[in-house]
Design a protein around this motif. Sequence first.
Motif, short mmCIF file in Angstrom:
data_model
loop_
_atom_site.label_atom_id
_atom_site.label_comp_id
_atom_site.label_asym_id
_atom_site.label_seq_id
_atom_site.Cartn_x
_atom_site.Cartn_y
_atom_site.Cartn_z
N ILE A 364 -13.80 -21.60 20.59
CA ILE A 364 -15.20 -22.04 20.68
C ILE A 364 -15.48 -22.66 22.04
CG2 ILE A 364 -16.88 -23.64 19.71
CD1 ILE A 364 -15.49 -23.21 16.99
N GLU A 365 -14.56 -23.51 22.51
CA GLU A 365 -14.74 -24.15 23.81
C GLU A 365 -14.75 -23.13 24.95
OE1 GLU A 365 -11.62 -26.96 24.07
OE2 GLU A 365 -12.53 -28.39 22.64
N ASN A 366 -14.04 -22.04 24.81
CA ASN A 366 -14.00 -21.00 25.84
C ASN A 366 -15.17 -20.03 25.74
OD1 ASN A 366 -11.62 -22.00 26.96
ND2 ASN A 366 -10.34 -20.79 25.55
N GLY A 367 -16.12 -20.36 24.89
CA GLY A 367 -17.34 -19.57 24.81
C GLY A 367 -17.14 -18.20 24.20
N HIS A 368 -16.46 -18.13 23.09
CA HIS A 368 -16.21 -16.85 22.41
C HIS A 368 -17.53 -16.29 21.91
CE1 HIS A 368 -14.54 -13.88 19.62
NE2 HIS A 368 -13.39 -14.00 20.30
N TYR A 369 -17.65 -14.96 21.94
CA TYR A 369 -18.92 -14.35 21.58
C TYR A 369 -19.24 -14.54 20.09
CZ TYR A 369 -16.08 -10.43 19.81
OH TYR A 369 -15.18 -9.64 19.14
N ASP A 370 -18.19 -14.84 19.20
CA ASP A 370 -18.44 -15.05 17.76
C ASP A 370 -18.10 -16.49 17.39
OD1 ASP A 370 -19.16 -14.44 15.20
OD2 ASP A 370 -17.26 -13.53 14.63
N SER A 371 -18.57 -17.45 18.19
CA SER A 371 -18.22 -18.86 17.96
C SER A 371 -18.73 -19.35 16.61
CB SER A 371 -18.80 -19.73 19.08
OG SER A 371 -18.26 -19.36 20.32
N GLU A 372 -19.95 -18.98 16.22
CA GLU A 372 -20.50 -19.43 14.94
C GLU A 372 -19.65 -18.91 13.77
OE1 GLU A 372 -22.82 -21.55 14.26
OE2 GLU A 372 -23.08 -21.95 16.40
N GLY A 373 -19.28 -17.66 13.81
CA GLY A 373 -18.43 -17.11 12.73
C GLY A 373 -17.08 -17.80 12.66
N ILE A 374 -16.51 -18.09 13.81
CA ILE A 374 -15.23 -18.79 13.84
C ILE A 374 -15.36 -20.17 13.24
CG2 ILE A 374 -13.49 -19.78 15.38
CD1 ILE A 374 -14.01 -17.37 17.24
N ARG A 375 -16.48 -20.87 13.65
CA ARG A 375 -16.72 -22.23 13.14
C ARG A 375 -16.89 -22.19 11.61
NH1 ARG A 375 -20.46 -23.18 16.26
NH2 ARG A 375 -19.31 -24.22 17.93
N HIS A 376 -17.62 -21.21 11.08
CA HIS A 376 -17.84 -21.10 9.64
C HIS A 376 -16.54 -20.83 8.89
CE1 HIS A 376 -19.64 -20.02 5.82
NE2 HIS A 376 -19.01 -18.83 5.88
N ARG A 377 -15.78 -19.92 9.39
CA ARG A 377 -14.52 -19.59 8.71
C ARG A 377 -13.55 -20.77 8.73
NH1 ARG A 377 -15.69 -14.85 11.67
NH2 ARG A 377 -16.14 -13.02 10.33
#
Length: 1504
Positions: A364-377
Amino acid sequence: MMVQVGDLGKDYEHCMALHRKLDDVDSDMRVDDARFTKINRLADKIIRQGCGDKAVQLRKNELNHKWHALKGAIDRYRSDLAGALEIHAFNRDVDDTKDRISEKAVILANEDTGKDLAQVETLQRKQETIIRDMSAIEKKIKEHEKDAYSLSKKYPDKKDVIHKKQAEVLEAWSRLCEGSHGRKEKLTLSYTLHKFHTDLRELERWGEDIVSRMNASALPSNTAEAEMLLQSHQERKAEIDGRKEVFKALQHYGKKLVDDNHFAKESIQRDLETLSEVENKVIVFWAERQRVLSQAHQLQVFLEMTEQANSWLASKEAFLNNDDLGDSMASVEVLIKKHESFEKTFEAQGNKIEQLETYAKDLIENGHYDSEGIRHRLRVVTDKRDGLKNKSKLRAKKLVESKSLQQFLRNIYEVEGWISEKLQVACDESYRDPTNLQSKIQKHGAFEAEVLANSGRVAACTHEGEGLITSGHYAEQEIQARLDGLEALWKQLQDSSQLKKDRLNEAYQALLFNRTLDDLESWMDDVETQLQSEDHGRDLTSVQSLMKKHQQLEADVAAHQSEVDQAREVAQSFVLANHFMSEEITLRVETITKRHNSLHEPIHIRHENLEDAMLLQQLLRDIEDELLWVTEKEPLASSQDLGSSLTAVQNLQKKHQALEAEIQSHEPVINSVNNRSQQMIRSGHFASAEIETKIKLLLSKLTQLKDTASVRRLRLLDAVESQLFYTEAGEAEAWMQEKRPLLLSQDFGKDETSVGALTKKLDNVARDLESFKSPLEKLSLLCAKLTERRHFDSDNISKKMNDVEKQYADLKILMEKRMKRLEESRTLFAFLRESDEVSEWLNDQMAVAASEDYGRDVEHVEILIQKFESFLSALASNEEKLIGIKGKAKTLLEDGHPEPARIKEKVEELQQLWDDLKELANARQEALAGAKQVHVFDRNADETISWIAEKDAFISSEDYGHDLETIQGLARKHQGFERDLAAVKEQVESVVEEAKRLAELFPDAREHISVKHEETVEAWNDLLDKSAQRKDKLYQAEKLQSYFDDYRELMAWLNEILAKITAPELPRDVPGSEAVISRHKEYKTEIDARADAFDKFSAAGNALIDQGHFMAEEIAEKIATLEARRKLLVESWHSRDTIYEHNFDLRVFLRDTQVFEAWIESRESIVKEDQMGDSITEVEELIRCHDDFLKTIDAQEDKLDPIKRFTLIEGEFQAQKRREENDRKAEVARREQERMENIKRKEVQRITDERRREDERRRTQEIKFTKEDMERVRLSMNGEYAKSPSTREPESHSSSSSEAAETSSTPEVHPRKTLEVPDEDGLYRSGSQTSLTSLKRDIKRAESMKVDLKKAKRTPSFTTRRRTQSFRKHKRMENMANLPPVEIQGYLERKQELQSGGKKATIRSWKLFYTVLCGQLLCFFKDEDDFYDQKAASPPISIHQAKIEIADDYTKKKHVFRVITRDNAEYLFVTESEVNLEEWVTKLGFHAQLPPSMQLMSYDNHKA
């Protein structure tokens, strides 16, 4: 023709045709040659036949010459034709080469250099083809040169022609080479120009193509796909890198053209700029795509980590979703331990989630294109983890509650089990068995004490259950139901205990009453036995004695009527009190009442029989007296003495007259006897036949006497006249002298009978004297007449007469004196008879009073006391007999009896007997009272010892549990057992106090009491020691079992984790290998988490060993085994870890290999593609693609480095598998060894238990004469009686050996048993040194644990009687008689029809007896035990010469046979079956016919 012409052909083809024709000629020549051979053979045949032989021979020779000439010409032509053919072939080849050179020259003459690269390349390829063809032509020219040289040398005549042809070819070839070189240079210049433009367009197309290919692939859906895309993208990077040289080379080439001032210099410059833009565009796009694919790969890695975390959490959630809270204490503790292990593992492996969190935050800190999905999972995973922690805490709480529930249930189960056991005791109907009721009452008191002592357990369970309900336990309804059930069960136990107590008291009352009824029945048995007696007296005195006894019996029966009435009243009171045995008691009382009432008829019948016997004896006495009188008179009546003088004759006549007068005077007496006899015969007296015989004998003898007297009277009348004078005076004197000895006799009789006989004789003498008075008066008248006539001898006559009268008067005086003396003798003998009767009665009573029977137990001694009280009452009531005897003695003494010393001696003897009897009675009364106390003490002591033995049997169990739960249950039972010992302790103290009191009170019984006292105290002390030992062993076993449970748990965990570690097979891919390595790391974490448990286990075991625990060896063995197993686990983990790392390396290698192979396979189509291009452009394009492909291969060279190595993983893995298999086998062997050790330990324990039980049995065994012993005695005696003395010796030898064998099998002597080691079918082999060693160790251990049982002491007999002089005088020693051999025995019903002499039996009812045939005696017992105790229930019957027959005429019962004895007594017997009937009749008949000397012969031996 062809040969003759010599045509060699115009050219090569013509020459070949001629050659073929010549071949045809050769074939014809071969045919003709065969014909010529045939012709020659025919000519030879003709010549041999002698028919024109010369002409034929000539013709033959001519023909053969022509034929050989033709063949030679053909051969020469063939040789010439072959040379011509070679020259024609050379010419043809040279001409062909010249033609090819001409064709190539025409092609090279073309001036076209191509309009584009493809045409240029086509022209170049054509030029190259021409050059390749020219090389072939050059090669052909060289071959021509060689051919020309060889032909010139072979055919010199054709040399010029051949050289000319060769020169023509060489000139044409030189012109062709010059044209080819010029054409090639022109095409090269054209190619370089078109090549630059083509390469530029190709690079532009490649740039567009590679960008489109990078955009064509979608984002990956898994890690493998992402890695594949990254790898493909890296391959494109290699392709781009490979194209850099092309770009660089093309730029350099373009710059060179520009530098060379190419006519298209400006266009080339623009193309170079375009080339730079294409290169930059491809590099930038690749970098952007690389970034996207890297993030996609990171996303897939995150998703995989998320999936693994979810899977791990799901597995843990599945563990927590288990609703099993355990159904026992052990299972709950196992679940708790598993949960604790789960929490430790969960905590230890929780870093997975933390790693996932860290990884996600980095993305998330590295600005991943699917940050919201990662955060949710990530949030879903962490929420699930937190939920599992909460569920884990909730389950831990429930497990604690479940443990509390199981503890409560275990306690309540134990209490309910204890209550159920006690309820069985409380609900049994032992009170229905009347034996040992006081003991049962006392035991029930102890039972109530135990129940009361354990009431606290019930209260504790109730309090514990209520506490759980109050705390809101999840199973409160079940707990409440259990509490209700426990309360109901406890109430049932109390009610049942109270009911049994009441029933025991009622049963004891019934027992006392039944004893009274038993006494009545025993008394009635005695009465019936007396009434069944066939003794009716042998004489008048015995009949009178029996009559007196019968009168006493009638009085006794009448006196017992009150006891029967009292028994009926008591039975009625039992009915009113609703006694549980009221029906049985009432039925028995009614039976006794009926039986008592049924005695009246037998009493009346016996009374009549005794009266008849008295009449008979009186009559027989009178008949015997008269027969005696007749016998005395017969010699006088039948005398042949008629006298020798008148005096003698007259004397004899006078004697005969006196005899006739005496017969006449005695005849009324005989008639009176006859009348009485006839009256008795007419009344049907049972001895009518005997009476009739006796009276007939008397009458016949009287008639004979009268006839004899009549005859003698007639004969004396003839002599009377001559002898009258001489005999009258002397007769009187002789007669009186004859009577004087009778009157002067000092025989006054020896008993009443003899006195009676002497009295009768004296009465006869009195009658004779009275009868002699008339002759004496006649003699006196004759004397007076003679005196009056003044006879010369009148003085002597008077004197003689005076002497006669004086003698007569003296006789009368002597008769009166003798009469008085006989009366005194009669009185004395009557006194002595009555005294003897009293003395006999006193001796009988003294035997009872001097009895040493103090009873076998309390009940028996109470019966003896009750009987003795009845004896004392009877003794007091019969004291009047002695008083009457003393009164009679006093009267006799006062009357001046001539034998006062004898009377006084008899009185003193009776008084001494009476005093001794009273002393013995008082002593026995006191002794029985003391014996009762001793028996009560014995019973209490035996009950206490039995109680202690019960507790000892309970506590002597070698079962110390097989797991912790059972051991804790045994420990709780032992606590309850110790509570129960409080009641036992009170009982023991009571026994000890009672022993001290009785020892002081009864010194003679001190030894007996001390033995019981010592046994009780010893048993109590042993019980306390065993209780303490068992408590200590249970405590040690609990600690040890807890320790062993930890061992088993750790071993189970080790085996489980070892199985988990060794279970996985080597994965076949990289993800599987990574998963296995990950799980393997988790196992390492779990192993490290368990390290403290192993350390604690070893420390606890070493502490137990240091404390000297009795199983220190096993503990040390367990520690060593666990450490070895743990070491094996760690080694296996490290080995597996190494193998997994190697396998991972191998799988990476294989993956790289597979990827490379897949890459090769995917590119292999490029190499294997058959399309080579249809134009130069296509070919050049293919070449450029191929160059790119080669560059890609060069770029993949780095990927070959991981592949270019050798791995030994498979070999190492197989070696590890073999090591693990050996370890598993070792573990199986260890478990088998442990199982064998346990089995051997149980076997040793079983042997120890058997020895202990055998010692206990030996200690408590009583020596009894059992039925089996009796049977052996009977069989052996039958065998000895049946066999001759010669056959008994070996039998005695065998019996002695059998006795020795039996002695060896008796409990006192036990040969030490050897423990046999089972064979291969058993548990272990005897040949195994290890098994023998361990067995020896176990046996030593068993011997060390064996209880030192002391030999049971023999309880000495005792007496509480004071040692008086009368006791020592009248004590009798009893010896058991040897039992006779038994022919047949069994239960038979008996009925007596007739007594001896044919008299009607007094009691004709059926009675059941245990009947035994011993020789010729048929014996009767109440039951089989009485037979062994030799207690006869009825007198035996002698069957010698008896009549045995089946009673077919008796129809009231089946299977009846009749026995008629020699004295006409008749009996009926009923058997159980027809078979028994035949057996009894056969064997009875057999023994009845035997002579007495052979009566013991066995029927079976005789039959054999």
